[in-house]
Motif scaffolding. Sequence first.
Motif, PDB file in Angstrom:
ATOM      1  N   GLY A 231     -17.295  -3.797  12.282  1.00 53.44           N
ATOM      2  CA  GLY A 231     -17.104  -2.573  12.524  1.00 53.44           C
ATOM      3  C   GLY A 231     -15.769  -2.437  11.929  1.00 53.44           C
ATOM      4  O   GLY A 231     -15.593  -1.329  11.811  1.00 53.44           O
ATOM      5  N   GLY A 232     -15.393  -2.773  10.949  1.00 56.26           N
ATOM      6  CA  GLY A 232     -14.430  -3.490  10.192  1.00 56.26           C
ATOM      7  C   GLY A 232     -14.872  -1.837   8.985  1.00 56.26           C
ATOM      8  O   GLY A 232     -13.939  -1.406   8.487  1.00 56.26           O
ATOM      9  N   GLY A 233     -15.405  -2.153   8.415  1.00 60.58           N
ATOM     10  CA  GLY A 233     -15.931  -1.527   7.331  1.00 60.58           C
ATOM     11  C   GLY A 233     -16.541   0.247   7.739  1.00 60.58           C
ATOM     12  O   GLY A 233     -15.786   0.775   6.878  1.00 60.58           O
ATOM     13  N   ARG A 234     -17.131   0.142   8.996  1.00 61.79           N
ATOM     14  CA  ARG A 234     -17.279   1.495   9.043  1.00 61.79           C
ATOM     15  C   ARG A 234     -16.171   2.581   8.987  1.00 61.79           C
ATOM     16  O   ARG A 234     -15.952   3.651   9.749  1.00 61.79           O
ATOM     17  N   GLY A 235     -14.708   1.694  10.072  1.00 61.38           N
ATOM     18  CA  GLY A 235     -13.698   2.398  10.103  1.00 61.38           C
ATOM     19  C   GLY A 235     -13.028   2.954   8.929  1.00 61.38           C
ATOM     20  O   GLY A 235     -12.040   3.648   9.060  1.00 61.38           O
ATOM     21  N   VAL A 236     -12.996   2.345   7.507  1.00 62.49           N
ATOM     22  CA  VAL A 236     -12.134   2.565   6.345  1.00 62.49           C
ATOM     23  C   VAL A 236     -11.510   4.029   6.175  1.00 62.49           C
ATOM     24  O   VAL A 236     -10.521   5.048   6.327  1.00 62.49           O
ATOM     25  N   ALA A 237     -13.207   4.765   6.595  1.00 61.13           N
ATOM     26  CA  ALA A 237     -12.349   6.380   6.821  1.00 61.13           C
ATOM     27  C   ALA A 237     -12.065   7.374   7.842  1.00 61.13           C
ATOM     28  O   ALA A 237     -11.026   7.835   7.538  1.00 61.13           O
ATOM     29  N   ALA A 238     -11.850   6.331   9.067  1.00 59.95           N
ATOM     30  CA  ALA A 238     -11.109   7.057  10.136  1.00 59.95           C
ATOM     31  C   ALA A 238      -9.913   6.321   9.706  1.00 59.95           C
ATOM     32  O   ALA A 238      -8.510   7.337  10.088  1.00 59.95           O
ATOM     33  N   ALA A 239      -9.582   5.070   8.963  1.00 62.76           N
ATOM     34  CA  ALA A 239      -8.240   4.541   9.152  1.00 62.76           C
ATOM     35  C   ALA A 239      -7.265   5.491   8.174  1.00 62.76           C
ATOM     36  O   ALA A 239      -6.376   6.010   8.297  1.00 62.76           O
ATOM     37  N   LEU A 240      -8.039   5.952   7.454  1.00 57.68           N
ATOM     38  CA  LEU A 240      -7.154   7.373   6.042  1.00 57.68           C
ATOM     39  C   LEU A 240      -6.876   8.514   6.887  1.00 57.68           C
ATOM     40  O   LEU A 240      -6.296   9.016   5.843  1.00 57.68           O
ATOM     41  N   THR A 241      -7.853   8.616   8.095  1.00 54.41           N
ATOM     42  CA  THR A 241      -7.064  10.196   8.346  1.00 54.41           C
ATOM     43  C   THR A 241      -6.208   9.269   9.697  1.00 54.41           C
ATOM     44  O   THR A 241      -6.219  10.978  10.479  1.00 54.41           O
ATOM     45  N   GLY A 242      -6.370   8.715   9.837  1.00 56.04           N
ATOM     46  CA  GLY A 242      -4.774   8.081  11.350  1.00 56.04           C
ATOM     47  C   GLY A 242      -5.883   7.461  12.633  1.00 56.04           C
ATOM     48  O   GLY A 242      -5.446   7.533  13.402  1.00 56.04           O
ATOM     49  N   GLY A 243      -7.822   7.338  11.931  1.00 58.58           N
ATOM     50  CA  GLY A 243      -8.209   6.168  13.186  1.00 58.58           C
ATOM     51  C   GLY A 243      -8.015   5.332  13.294  1.00 58.58           C
ATOM     52  O   GLY A 243      -9.084   4.553  13.660  1.00 58.58           O
ATOM     53  N   GLY A 244      -7.333   4.660  12.253  1.00 58.72           N
ATOM     54  CA  GLY A 244      -7.448   3.413  12.440  1.00 58.72           C
ATOM     55  C   GLY A 244      -6.514   2.322  13.285  1.00 58.72           C
ATOM     56  O   GLY A 244      -5.867   2.551  14.068  1.00 58.72           O
ATOM     57  N   PRO A 245      -6.279   1.171  12.993  1.00 61.08           N
ATOM     58  CA  PRO A 245      -5.532   0.246  13.694  1.00 61.08           C
ATOM     59  C   PRO A 245      -3.835   0.441  13.337  1.00 61.08           C
ATOM     60  O   PRO A 245      -3.847   1.599  12.657  1.00 61.08           O
ATOM     61  N   ASP A 246      -3.211   0.435  15.047  1.00 53.83           N
ATOM     62  CA  ASP A 246      -1.736   0.304  14.454  1.00 53.83           C
ATOM     63  C   ASP A 246      -0.955  -0.912  14.058  1.00 53.83           C
ATOM     64  O   ASP A 246      -1.076  -1.934  14.023  1.00 53.83           O
ATOM     65  N   VAL A 247      -0.260  -0.093  12.357  1.00 55.30           N
ATOM     66  CA  VAL A 247       0.114  -0.590  11.733  1.00 55.30           C
ATOM     67  C   VAL A 247       1.746  -0.339  11.776  1.00 55.30           C
ATOM     68  O   VAL A 247       2.092  -0.793  10.658  1.00 55.30           O
ATOM     69  N   ALA A 248       2.224   0.196  12.543  1.00 57.82           N
ATOM     70  CA  ALA A 248       3.308   0.758  12.594  1.00 57.82           C
ATOM     71  C   ALA A 248       4.486  -0.119  12.181  1.00 57.82           C
ATOM     72  O   ALA A 248       5.691  -0.726  11.537  1.00 57.82           O
ATOM     73  N   ALA A 249       4.605  -1.531  12.864  1.00 62.41           N
ATOM     74  CA  ALA A 249       5.179  -3.491  12.775  1.00 62.41           C
ATOM     75  C   ALA A 249       5.073  -3.359  11.067  1.00 62.41           C
ATOM     76  O   ALA A 249       6.198  -3.306  10.750  1.00 62.41           O
ATOM     77  N   LEU A 250       3.895  -3.509  10.680  1.00 58.25           N
ATOM     78  CA  LEU A 250       4.330  -4.148   9.598  1.00 58.25           C
ATOM     79  C   LEU A 250       4.657  -3.122   8.499  1.00 58.25           C
ATOM     80  O   LEU A 250       5.431  -3.353   7.451  1.00 58.25           O
ATOM     81  N   ARG A 251       4.329  -1.397   8.567  1.00 61.01           N
ATOM     82  CA  ARG A 251       5.041  -0.100   7.711  1.00 61.01           C
ATOM     83  C   ARG A 251       6.409  -0.693   7.944  1.00 61.01           C
ATOM     84  O   ARG A 251       7.024  -0.530   6.832  1.00 61.01           O
ATOM     85  N   THR A 252       6.923  -0.966   9.029  1.00 58.46           N
ATOM     86  CA  THR A 252       8.181  -0.797   8.684  1.00 58.46           C
ATOM     87  C   THR A 252       9.397  -1.824   8.529  1.00 58.46           C
ATOM     88  O   THR A 252       9.519  -2.159   7.570  1.00 58.46           O
ATOM     89  N   ALA A 253       8.511  -3.155   8.476  1.00 56.54           N
ATOM     90  CA  ALA A 253       8.652  -4.485   8.057  1.00 56.54           C
ATOM     91  C   ALA A 253       9.282  -4.609   6.836  1.00 56.54           C
ATOM     92  O   ALA A 253       9.324  -4.818   5.597  1.00 56.54           O
ATOM     93  N   LEU A 254       6.870  -3.820   5.427  1.00 57.03           N
ATOM     94  CA  LEU A 254       7.104  -3.906   4.445  1.00 57.03           C
ATOM     95  C   LEU A 254       8.463  -2.826   3.426  1.00 57.03           C
ATOM     96  O   LEU A 254       8.876  -3.177   2.488  1.00 57.03           O
ATOM     97  N   LEU A 255       8.415  -1.658   4.699  1.00 51.64           N
ATOM     98  CA  LEU A 255       9.101  -0.824   4.172  1.00 51.64           C
ATOM     99  C   LEU A 255      10.767  -1.038   4.075  1.00 51.64           C
ATOM    100  O   LEU A 255      11.654  -0.968   3.037  1.00 51.64           O
TER     101      LEU A 255
END
Length: 432
Positions: A231-255
């Motif tokens: 299911g990883g590949g089919r969710g790429v389009a959804a991830a680009l519109t906000g429907g993907g996995p929660d990466v808030a912690a990763l975003r905070t760490a990188l920023l």
Amino acid sequence: MHLDTAARTLRRHGLVAGLVVLLALATGWGVTQLLPPTYTSTVRALYSVTGLGSVADSVQAGSLAAARVEQDAELVTAPVVVQPVIDQLGLDTTAEDLAEQVTATASAAFLDVEVAADDPQVAAQVAQALVAQLALRAADESIAADPTDPESPVATLAVAEVAPAVVPERPSSPNLLLNLAVAFVAGLFLAGLLVTLRIRSDTRLDDAEDLADVTPAPVLAHVHAPARGHGGGRGVAAALTGGGPDVAALRTALLSRAAGRPATSVALLACGPEPVLLVAAALARSCAGAGRDTVLVEGELGRPRLAAEADVRGPGLADALAGSVSVTETARPGPVPSLRVVTAGTVEGDPGDLVASRQAEKALEDVRRLGELVVVAAGRASAGVDAAVLAAACDEVVVLVGRGRARREDLQAALHALDVAGASVGGLVWVS
């Protein structure tokens, strides 16, 4: 063993160990049910010598009685005693077989005769009859206090039952509790052996301690995402519109790590089948949502998917690396503001040769300057040198590790490939 190590071992292998112990207990119970029951009945007889008058003779009588007990303890299993019992009770057995079921124990003037049989009634009857036979033989004999003295007084030997045989209500064997206890101990031993073997052979990465054994790089975040092919590949389009996995912690760490730099490029790689493109798309969408000028770059040139899944047309990264277009021309507007995407493009030949070419050096440098934050989905580190080379061109390198799926050797291979390419890992991300 420390408590945390014991807890890790229990968490990983507790189910298997528990099943082994349960199987051992079930085996012990099954064996108990299959074995025929055996019933045991015991008679206690007291030997006494009468007919001696003096105190000294009385002491001698005690010794004579004890000696006779020792003698009868061996005689009770002899055919001369056993065969009359068989004839008396009409048993369908031989003297030798019945003797094997009889145990006699001598203790001073007492003789304990124990009989084991598959019928409780027979066990009690045989024990009683054996002692009766010994009593009959004793009644027919006279004992001289001093066999070397013709004038020595003659004593009479008497055998009396002080604890008659009782028909047992429960079998003496098989002993269910004993068998279960033995099975439990055996199960614990086998479970411990199996767990030890599994610990030595199991190289899966499951917690921070496992990662620390391989690399000092910190764990930046934990992302819940399906493995590629699930299911990883089919969710790429959804991830680009906000429907993907929660990466808030990763975003905070990188920023936070990129603070003070006008532009930052981050390469995401996987040491196994982790969905790099899916996580990268979700991260790019999250950063764009925070107002950062973000560019998502599909760097897995050997397996282009973004163009079809996100419906993006035009040249891509491979075309820019080949020099046919500029890097700026490959960036296409994404589905949300502040987000642009660069697909893998059209690859001709070996992607590794393309990435390692001279014209690719400037193109990769231009990729880093495409936006305030450039997220490169480099793919699987062990798939080829192109992933490691792309990662080496970025400011930050993050490796995705499938929790409970990736193995130690997978991560070591990824780190080695990055090291050869001149890239250092800035952090790890658990993917589960």
